[in-house]
Write a protein that holds these residues in place. Structure first.
Motif, PDB file in Angstrom:
ATOM      1  N   ASN A 209       0.842  -1.191   0.000  1.00 36.77           N
ATOM      2  CA  ASN A 209       0.000   0.000   0.000  1.00 36.77           C
ATOM      3  C   ASN A 209       0.883   1.248   0.000  1.00 36.77           C
ATOM      4  OD1 ASN A 209      -2.380  -1.499   0.181  1.00 36.77           O
ATOM      5  ND2 ASN A 209      -2.355  -1.488   2.419  1.00 36.77           N
ATOM      6  N   PHE A 210       0.669   2.103  -0.979  1.00 32.91           N
ATOM      7  CA  PHE A 210       1.349   3.391  -1.037  1.00 32.91           C
ATOM      8  C   PHE A 210       0.266   4.453  -0.845  1.00 32.91           C
ATOM      9  CE2 PHE A 210       3.564   0.298  -3.676  1.00 32.91           C
ATOM     10  CZ  PHE A 210       4.827   0.318  -3.095  1.00 32.91           C
ATOM     11  N   ILE A 211       0.260   5.074   0.336  1.00 31.98           N
ATOM     12  CA  ILE A 211      -0.859   5.888   0.788  1.00 31.98           C
ATOM     13  C   ILE A 211      -0.435   7.353   0.859  1.00 31.98           C
ATOM     14  CG2 ILE A 211      -2.600   6.181   2.585  1.00 31.98           C
ATOM     15  CD1 ILE A 211      -1.858   3.333   3.552  1.00 31.98           C
ATOM     16  N   ALA A 212      -1.192   8.236   0.227  1.00 28.89           N
ATOM     17  CA  ALA A 212      -0.888   9.667   0.256  1.00 28.89           C
ATOM     18  C   ALA A 212      -1.163  10.243   1.646  1.00 28.89           C
ATOM     19  CB  ALA A 212      -1.725  10.393  -0.791  1.00 28.89           C
ATOM     20  N   ALA A 213      -0.593  11.394   1.922  1.00 27.47           N
ATOM     21  CA  ALA A 213      -0.872  12.097   3.169  1.00 27.47           C
ATOM     22  C   ALA A 213      -2.363  12.414   3.251  1.00 27.47           C
ATOM     23  CB  ALA A 213      -0.042  13.368   3.251  1.00 27.47           C
ATOM     24  N   LYS A 214      -2.901  12.448   4.468  1.00 29.65           N
ATOM     25  CA  LYS A 214      -4.341  12.650   4.667  1.00 29.65           C
ATOM     26  C   LYS A 214      -4.652  13.964   5.362  1.00 29.65           C
ATOM     27  CE  LYS A 214      -3.860   9.301   8.461  1.00 29.65           C
ATOM     28  NZ  LYS A 214      -4.259   7.946   8.926  1.00 29.65           N
ATOM     29  N   GLY A 215      -3.843  14.989   5.082  1.00 31.64           N
ATOM     30  CA  GLY A 215      -4.074  16.298   5.682  1.00 31.64           C
ATOM     31  C   GLY A 215      -3.616  16.325   7.129  1.00 31.64           C
ATOM     32  N   LYS A 216      -4.213  17.191   7.915  1.00 29.20           N
ATOM     33  CA  LYS A 216      -3.873  17.274   9.335  1.00 29.20           C
ATOM     34  C   LYS A 216      -4.615  16.208  10.125  1.00 29.20           C
ATOM     35  CE  LYS A 216      -2.696  22.192   9.408  1.00 29.20           C
ATOM     36  NZ  LYS A 216      -2.981  23.514  10.016  1.00 29.20           N
ATOM     37  N   ASN A 217      -3.944  15.692  11.161  1.00 30.87           N
ATOM     38  CA  ASN A 217      -4.617  14.718  12.014  1.00 30.87           C
ATOM     39  C   ASN A 217      -5.515  15.406  13.025  1.00 30.87           C
ATOM     40  OD1 ASN A 217      -2.998  15.610  14.163  1.00 30.87           O
ATOM     41  ND2 ASN A 217      -1.562  13.901  13.994  1.00 30.87           N
ATOM     42  N   GLU A 218      -6.114  14.637  13.906  1.00 31.65           N
ATOM     43  CA  GLU A 218      -7.092  15.189  14.849  1.00 31.65           C
ATOM     44  C   GLU A 218      -6.483  16.147  15.868  1.00 31.65           C
ATOM     45  OE1 GLU A 218      -6.620  10.746  15.882  1.00 31.65           O
ATOM     46  OE2 GLU A 218      -6.290  12.068  14.167  1.00 31.65           O
ATOM     47  N   PHE A 219      -5.140  16.209  15.908  1.00 28.53           N
ATOM     48  CA  PHE A 219      -4.455  17.111  16.834  1.00 28.53           C
ATOM     49  C   PHE A 219      -3.851  18.312  16.112  1.00 28.53           C
ATOM     50  CE2 PHE A 219      -3.988  12.682  18.355  1.00 28.53           C
ATOM     51  CZ  PHE A 219      -4.867  12.760  19.419  1.00 28.53           C
ATOM     52  N   GLY A 220      -4.192  18.458  14.816  1.00 31.76           N
ATOM     53  CA  GLY A 220      -3.726  19.609  14.054  1.00 31.76           C
ATOM     54  C   GLY A 220      -2.337  19.469  13.475  1.00 31.76           C
ATOM     55  N   VAL A 221      -1.777  18.256  13.492  1.00 29.48           N
ATOM     56  CA  VAL A 221      -0.430  18.007  12.977  1.00 29.48           C
ATOM     57  C   VAL A 221      -0.526  17.424  11.567  1.00 29.48           C
ATOM     58  CG1 VAL A 221       1.724  16.746  13.336  1.00 29.48           C
ATOM     59  CG2 VAL A 221       0.441  17.615  15.308  1.00 29.48           C
ATOM     60  N   GLY A 222       0.283  17.905  10.656  1.00 31.88           N
ATOM     61  CA  GLY A 222       0.276  17.393   9.292  1.00 31.88           C
ATOM     62  C   GLY A 222       0.733  15.948   9.218  1.00 31.88           C
ATOM     63  N   THR A 223       0.128  15.188   8.323  1.00 30.42           N
ATOM     64  CA  THR A 223       0.469  13.776   8.161  1.00 30.42           C
ATOM     65  C   THR A 223       1.435  13.588   6.999  1.00 30.42           C
ATOM     66  OG1 THR A 223      -1.462  13.414   6.755  1.00 30.42           O
ATOM     67  CG2 THR A 223      -1.729  13.013   9.123  1.00 30.42           C
ATOM     68  N   LYS A 224       2.044  12.400   6.946  1.00 29.71           N
ATOM     69  CA  LYS A 224       3.010  12.055   5.918  1.00 29.71           C
ATOM     70  C   LYS A 224       2.491  10.898   5.064  1.00 29.71           C
ATOM     71  CE  LYS A 224       6.406  14.824   7.081  1.00 29.71           C
ATOM     72  NZ  LYS A 224       7.000  15.828   6.151  1.00 29.71           N
ATOM     73  N   PRO A 225       2.978  10.754   3.826  1.00 28.37           N
ATOM     74  CA  PRO A 225       2.635   9.571   3.029  1.00 28.37           C
ATOM     75  C   PRO A 225       3.166   8.309   3.711  1.00 28.37           C
ATOM     76  CG  PRO A 225       3.616  11.288   1.666  1.00 28.37           C
ATOM     77  CD  PRO A 225       3.821  11.707   3.085  1.00 28.37           C
TER      78      PRO A 225
END
Length: 286
Positions: A209-225
């Motif tokens: 699975n190659f998964i793109a970043a999903k925006g900010k998480n529930e704590f306001g921190v940016g996610t990574k692929p």
């Protein structure tokens, strides 16, 4: 936003329930795997886990179904609660239904190395009791699939993901209302290729699975692929115990998971967000 994938899922489940009544083939198994180098974000310790799974795959006139439920039992390095010497417990369920467009339309969609085209939809659901996060993941998936003409199967899917979670932090004793991440794509490769070395009946299986970043998480921190690759080589030992072919299988498995759950392994999540996990695996098919 949630209504569209939920409606698609409802249609998928209707197709799956109808297909279950007229399966052309099916394979159901229970299995066990074990490793000592599992990792969890924000946890710097190696974790041992025993995983018990129930898996079902079947095919019918217009497509196929896949279902898997894992029960993951960790040691005390992934505690069930703050200060506990008992390891966490998790249930993770995956369902996919693939509709074969050639079989539905009656058209010959073969070309080059491709034997057919399909549409895949389904869901992931989990629940976990652990000290730090207590995941309650819900995810719908849908998208096109290319099925390659190989021994066994090799499918490539481009899936859109609609994911949410509603975690509870045992350290701060705070909960988060269900939070929807940004919809994001995943490139999924799934395979099961039989082969042999001399007279040894083997199979190379797994998914990537190659998964793109999903925006900010529930704590306001940016996610990574994310990159999540899980693969195994399985040996069919059924002839050694006078059992039907593919009844008993054992093998070695390896999982590579970079930026696990979208957490940056170079950031605060640390090495726990980068799992490199060898496992042993055994299965009984019936």
């Amino acid at each position: 936003m949630a209504h569209r994938p939920a409606a698609l899922l409802a249609l998928t489940l209707l197709a799956a329930s109808a297909s279950a009544l007229a399966a052309d083939w099916s394979d159901t198994s229970i299995g066990y795997r074990y490793g000592t180098h599992f990792a969890e974000p924000f946890n710097q310790k190696d974790i041992s886990k025993s995983i018990i799974n129930l898996t079902h795959a079947s095919g019918y006139k217009y497509g196929s179904n896949f279902f898997n439920a894992d029960l993951l039992l960790a040691d005390k390095n992934d505690p069930a609660s703050v200060g506990s010497n008992t390891g966490s417990q998790e249930v993770y369920v995956v369902y996919r239904h693939t509709l074969d467009l050639g079989k539905v339309t009656g058209a010959d969609l073969k070309f080059g190395p491709v034997r057919g085209l399909g549409l895949t939809a389904g869901f992931d659901i989990n629940t976990k009791d652990d000290a730090g996060y207590n995941s309650k993941k819900r995810m719908w998936v849908a998208g096109p699939t290319v099925m390659f003409d190989v021994p066994g199967f090799l499918n490539l899917s481009l899936l859109q993901l609609w994911e949410s979670n509603a975690p509870y932090n045992g350290y701060s004793k705070t909960s988060v209302e269900r939070y929807n991440y940004d919809p994001h794509p995943m490139l999924n490769l799934a395979w099961g290729i039989p082969f042999s070395i001399g007279s040894l009946p083997l199979s190379f299986e797994g998914y990537a699975n190659f998964i793109a970043a999903k925006g900010k998480n529930e704590f306001g921190v940016g996610t990574k692929p994310e990159t999540n690759i899980d693969m195994q080589v399985m040996y069919d030992l059924s002839p050694l115990v006078n059992a039907q072919k593919k009844t008993f299988r054992v093998g070695l498995e390896y999982q590579y998971w970079r930026n696990k759950f979208g957490n940056d392994h170079k950031g605060a999540a640390g090495k726990g967000a980068f799992a490199k996990t060898p496992m042993i695996r055994a299965e009984y098919h019936f």
